[in-house]
Scaffold this motif. Structure first.
Motif, mmCIF file in Angstrom:
data_model
loop_
_atom_site.group_PDB
_atom_site.id
_atom_site.type_symbol
_atom_site.label_atom_id
_atom_site.label_comp_id
_atom_site.label_asym_id
_atom_site.label_seq_id
_atom_site.Cartn_x
_atom_site.Cartn_y
_atom_site.Cartn_z
ATOM 1 N N GLU A 97 0.843 -1.203 0.000
ATOM 2 C CA GLU A 97 0.000 0.000 0.000
ATOM 3 C C GLU A 97 0.877 1.252 0.000
ATOM 4 O OE1 GLU A 97 -3.960 0.016 2.248
ATOM 5 O OE2 GLU A 97 -2.691 -1.380 3.388
ATOM 6 N N ARG B 21 0.432 5.576 0.201
ATOM 7 C CA ARG B 21 -0.461 6.724 0.376
ATOM 8 C C ARG B 21 0.352 8.008 0.563
ATOM 9 N NH1 ARG B 21 -4.362 3.947 5.021
ATOM 10 N NH2 ARG B 21 -5.148 2.245 3.701
ATOM 11 N N ALA C 211 1.151 11.285 2.674
ATOM 12 C CA ALA C 211 1.097 11.419 4.140
ATOM 13 C C ALA C 211 1.331 12.864 4.581
ATOM 14 C CB ALA C 211 2.173 10.523 4.764
ATOM 15 N N THR D 82 3.364 0.385 3.436
ATOM 16 C CA THR D 82 3.461 -0.809 4.288
ATOM 17 C C THR D 82 4.733 -1.604 3.965
ATOM 18 O OG1 THR D 82 2.082 -1.907 2.638
ATOM 19 C CG2 THR D 82 0.968 -1.099 4.616
ATOM 20 N N LEU E 268 5.741 2.718 7.364
ATOM 21 C CA LEU E 268 4.951 3.026 8.564
ATOM 22 C C LEU E 268 5.749 2.642 9.803
ATOM 23 C CD1 LEU E 268 1.418 1.699 7.514
ATOM 24 C CD2 LEU E 268 2.300 4.019 7.358
ATOM 25 N N TRP F 188 -1.691 1.437 9.779
ATOM 26 C CA TRP F 188 -1.789 2.870 9.468
ATOM 27 C C TRP F 188 -2.212 3.685 10.697
ATOM 28 C CZ3 TRP F 188 -0.078 4.831 4.897
ATOM 29 C CH2 TRP F 188 0.147 3.905 3.861
ATOM 30 N N ASP G 245 0.730 4.386 12.979
ATOM 31 C CA ASP G 245 1.631 5.408 12.451
ATOM 32 C C ASP G 245 1.020 6.804 12.658
ATOM 33 O OD1 ASP G 245 4.112 5.763 10.312
ATOM 34 O OD2 ASP G 245 2.576 7.294 10.086
ATOM 35 N N PHE H 248 -3.855 10.492 5.954
ATOM 36 C CA PHE H 248 -3.270 9.868 4.755
ATOM 37 C C PHE H 248 -4.279 9.989 3.614
ATOM 38 C CE2 PHE H 248 -1.648 7.430 8.415
ATOM 39 C CZ PHE H 248 -0.288 7.623 8.252
ATOM 40 N N TYR I 133 -7.939 8.893 4.706
ATOM 41 C CA TYR I 133 -7.853 8.047 5.910
ATOM 42 C C TYR I 133 -7.526 8.983 7.080
ATOM 43 C CZ TYR I 133 -7.577 4.359 2.425
ATOM 44 O OH TYR I 133 -7.855 3.524 1.361
#
Length: 404
Positions: free
Chosen positions: A29, A31, A33, A54, A96, A115, A118, A130, A138
């Motif tokens: 994954e 994303r 951040a 990840t 993470l 997630w 983190d 995220f 997220y």
């Protein structure tokens, strides 16, 4: 929610598309951040984009190397950051993490695929979100809600977040000045936690403090935030004078609101003596240029002021023409900002510094031969030129020499 803003769509360069494909193929994954998410949700194009994943650093290295992607700057690797270069663009991607041990300055980290964990170790709710590459947000700590309401809050308990890294006290102020709508909109338990932990800033390096402080000084609500630093006993630990001139600071911060001053120009309003600048330098290791500007303002802010009458700029122009130091003009610009002289600042910025039209050769041609006499004559002519407002030309000055 799902973000589809034009600023978000614009991020999808050939480089990012290639990175996304590699991660997708391996089922890792990826994303966006931190601060970039906050900027995108505010409708601002982010300057820097950090990615979180990840995948572990070893897995990323293996994946990028197999795909023939160049990796640069391995300094961040022990903290979990890999920097890959694709299509002339750098991508900083961090695994993470969970903080295992913190000492108020540094953290020992452990990698995770969670997630939420983190997000939990990040400083402020508005920095803990995220954004998936499909636009999905997220948000574990209501950061988006806080951003919309222009609220600055720590993730979880303020005291715990601060004790992990005491610099977060200043980060709180910085983001308050960037996002909050009005001064004084703080939660009382946050201010209490800051006051109880202010002493921790004594152990933070001057360079790190100065980076944050400079951003606070040129943000919004600066007068409110600096007054708060004194109320919460922070000032003494970050190099500010114990008896800072808060009245002058309030006056000057009003003066310079729309003038884009340098951080040092704003800060100097607190200082009463040259020693205050020296002490700041000892604690924060400011640059030579910043120190010189502070000393210049403390020395000249009272006596170098506009003239009454038709030529208000003359004292500044004369000072500049007499000065033998480098950067005097930029220091005078900052002095005018400090004094709130917006119109004079514009005039001074548009003024072309004239060149003295006479040289030693001109005087020799007039029959002045001794070096000493040439020096004296040049000085006298320079004074006449100055009296004329720098308007006299070569002919006028030479005819003046005959009279002299």
């Amino acid at each position: 929610m799902r973000l589809q803003a034009p600023q978000f769509q614009a991020l999808f360069t050939p480089g990012l598309r290639s990175v996304a494909e590699l991660f997708e193929k391996k089922n890792y994954e990826l994303r966006i951040a931190g601060g970039a998410v906050r900027d995108l949700l505010s409708g601002v194009t982010p300057q820097d984009i950090d990615f979180a994943t990840t995948a572990t650093p070893a897995e990323m290295k293996e994946m990028f190397t197999a795909a023939g992607v160049r990796l640069i700057n391995n300094k961040g690797e022990k903290h979990g950051t890999i920097t890959a270069r694709l299509h002339e663009q750098n991508f900083e991607i961090t695994t993470l993490r969970i903080d295992v041990v913190t000492d108020g300055r540094h953290a020992e980290v452990e990698f995770t695929t969670d997630w939420h964990k983190d997000a939990e170790r990040r400083d402020l709710t508005v920095n803990s979100m995220f954004l998936g590459l499909d636009g999905t947000l997220y948000d574990f700590f209501n950061g988006y809600e806080d951003l919309k309401n222009k609220k600055i809050r720590f993730v979880g308990k303020a005291a715990e977040r601060i004790q992990e890294d005491y610099l977060r006290v200043l980060r709180y102020f910085r983001f308050y000045g960037r996002i909050a709508e009005k001064p004084g909109d703080h939660e009382s338990n946050t201010l209490q936690a800051i006051k109880e932990n202010a002493k921790g800033l004594a152990g933070i390096s001057g360079e790190r403090i100065w980076v944050e402080l400079k951003k606070i000084l040129v943000g919004n609500h600066v007068n409110h935030l600096v007054q708060l630093m004194y109320e919460l006993d922070i000032a003494q630990y970050i190099g500010l004078p114990l008896d800072g001139n808060l009245e002058e600071f309030a006056r000057v911060t009003k003066n310079i609101q729309n003038l884009s001053p340098k951080p040092m120009t704003v800060l100097t309003a607190l200082f009463k003596l040259k020693d205050d600048v020296t002490n700041l330098d000892l604690r924060l290791k400011i640059s030579k240029e910043e120190k010189n500007l502070g000393l210049f303002l403390v020395k000249h802010r009272q006596e170098l002021t506009k003239a009454q009458g038709p030529e208000p700029l003359r004292p500044y122009q004369d000072f500049l023409m007499d000065s033998r130091e480098a950067n005097t003009i930029s220091k005078i610009f900052e002095l005018l900002k400090y004094q709130g002289e917006e119109e004079l600042l514009k005039e001074m910025q548009e003024w072309t510094v004239p060149s003295f039209p006479i040289s030693g050769h001109d005087l020799r041609r007039m029959g002045v031969s001794s070096g000493k006499e040439i020096g004296t004559a040049l000085q006298q002519l320079r004074e006449e030129w100055k009296k004329s407002g720098y308007h006299m030309d070569k002919e006028e000055l030479l005819s003046c020499l005959k009279k002299l």
